[in-house]
Design an enzyme around this catalytic site. Structure first.
Site, PDB file in Angstrom:
ATOM      1  N   LYS A 150     -17.442 -40.952 -15.778  1.00 56.28           N
ATOM      2  CA  LYS A 150     -16.963 -40.626 -17.124  1.00 56.28           C
ATOM      3  C   LYS A 150     -15.719 -39.765 -16.982  1.00 56.28           C
ATOM      4  O   LYS A 150     -15.729 -38.746 -16.299  1.00 56.28           O
ATOM      5  CB  LYS A 150     -18.017 -39.866 -17.913  1.00 56.28           C
ATOM      6  CG  LYS A 150     -17.530 -39.531 -19.329  1.00 56.28           C
ATOM      7  CD  LYS A 150     -18.307 -38.405 -19.974  1.00 56.28           C
ATOM      8  CE  LYS A 150     -17.675 -38.048 -21.310  1.00 56.28           C
ATOM      9  NZ  LYS A 150     -18.239 -36.817 -21.895  1.00 56.28           N
ATOM     10  N   GLN A 151     -14.634 -40.184 -17.642  1.00 59.10           N
ATOM     11  CA  GLN A 151     -13.373 -39.473 -17.516  1.00 59.10           C
ATOM     12  C   GLN A 151     -12.658 -39.435 -18.863  1.00 59.10           C
ATOM     13  O   GLN A 151     -12.765 -40.361 -19.666  1.00 59.10           O
ATOM     14  CB  GLN A 151     -12.477 -40.160 -16.477  1.00 59.10           C
ATOM     15  CG  GLN A 151     -11.161 -39.478 -16.192  1.00 59.10           C
ATOM     16  CD  GLN A 151     -11.331 -38.057 -15.723  1.00 59.10           C
ATOM     17  OE1 GLN A 151     -11.331 -37.126 -16.536  1.00 59.10           O
ATOM     18  NE2 GLN A 151     -11.485 -37.862 -14.408  1.00 59.10           N
TER      19      GLN A 151
END
Length: 349
Positions: free
Chosen positions: A237-238
């Site tokens: 997740k970014q």
């Protein structure tokens, strides 16, 4: 089906027709209905992890597509419960968080140990749970950025969770300890058959230089992704990149001029494609953050989903844009995000 062209307005042509050149789509490992069989089954993950991952991919409105739509609600710890839930106080009750994820057609719901544990016997078999095992305590004064373990992997397993989530603040003065803690936690989660998701966030005041927030720089966030897949995060997740050149601006680490001259441009899809490239060219899925709630959440959410999908990402994890508004509106926003991934006309750039 959501009218993506109408929502994007003047941005539609640029976002929907752009073609990447630095990393052409033919070089990517892309999501799809057969992702587990085609790609992930070649890894060293135990069979039970493959089963848990497939369970997530088979849930919600995106079932059978290879894409993910996840509702994350850990802001009650990260930002304070009052700040997070005052816009819609029904979400002080954990059951409404899980109901939003189910009615919103999500593949999974990610939240704290206490939130999910409060309703686990009623819902853990109805939607995959992702237990976020570490958090930044918002009550520490003076404020500091340090993710600490709030839960154990075994607690998540005993709850019936399909996976765990964790954050590492790369670049912070506590990042090495966090990296070691979470690497060990991910190994244990895999032994127990759970999927691992890493929030690969950058945290250092020095990363803001020359009026640019390089916490959102493609090259730095891309390297954070690479560190995340190195400790065997199954999903990264970014935050979506908004700039580039962080390595040069803050004189940290090593970089290469070709990254900026050939492999990326300033186009948002190209910048996000660089994040995907650092997830082993898409072999590990990238999900981008939906960001904070603002003035035009629907447009921003659809825009982010289009960029992620066309860059080669695996989906979106969107929380505040959904739960900080009336329940029905939150459901509609989640459906609009999912419609982007369901629309075959929106292809990989």
């Amino acid at each position: 089906m959501t009218d993506v062209h109408a929502i994007l307005g003047e941005q539609a042509e640029d976002l929907l027709t752009h073609r990447c050149k630095g990393f052409p789509k033919e070089s990517l490992i892309t999501p799809g209905p057969d992702y587990i069989d085609r790609i992930f089954s070649a890894s060293d993950r135990p069979i039970q992890v493959l089963r848990s991952y497939q369970q997530m991919l088979d849930a919600g409105r995106l079932a059978g597509t290879g894409y993910l739509s996840i509702l994350p609600v850990d802001q009650g710890v990260e930002h304070s419960a009052g700040a997070s839930f005052a816009p819609n106080p029904i979400y002080f009750d954990p059951e409404n968080i899980v109901r939003l994820a189910i009615d919103g057609g999500c593949n999974a719901v990610a939240s704290t140990l206490g939130t999910l544990g409060a309703v686990a016997r009623r819902y853990a078999h109805k939607i995959p749970f992702i237990v976020k095992i570490n958090h930044n305590d918002a009550l520490v004064y003076p404020a500091e950025h340090d993710q600490r373990l709030f839960a154990s992997v075994r607690q998540a397993y005993d709850m019936g969770a399909a996976g765990i989530g964790a954050t590492v603040y790369f670049g912070s003065d506590t990042s090495r300890r966090q990296l070691q803690e979470i690497s060990e936690a991910f190994a244990e989660a895999h032994r127990l058959g759970m999927v691992t998701i890493l929030w690969c966030y950058l945290r250092n005041t020095a990363f803001s230089q020359d009026d640019k927030d390089h916490h959102l720089s493609a090259d730095l966030s891309g390297q954070a992704n690479y560190l995340g897949v190195t400790i065997e995060a199954d999903i990264i997740k970014q935050k979506m990149p908004e700039t580039n050149g962080g390595f040069n601006a803050i004189s940290v680490g090593k970089t290469h001029p070709r990254i900026y001259s050939e492999l990326t441009t300033d186009h948002p899809i190209e910048l996000t494609r660089y994040q995907v490239a650092n997830c082993y060219l898409g072999r590990i899925g990238l999900i981008n953050s939906g960001g904070a709630s603002g003035q035009d959440d629907l447009t921003e959410a659809v825009r982010t989903a289009v960029i992620n999908k066309r860059a080669g990402g695996m989906g979106l994890i969107s929380g505040r844009k959904a739960f900080q508004k009336p329940f029905a509106e939150g459901v509609a926003l989640l459906h609009a995000i999912q419609d982007v991934y369901l629309d075959p006309r929106i292809d990989i750039a």
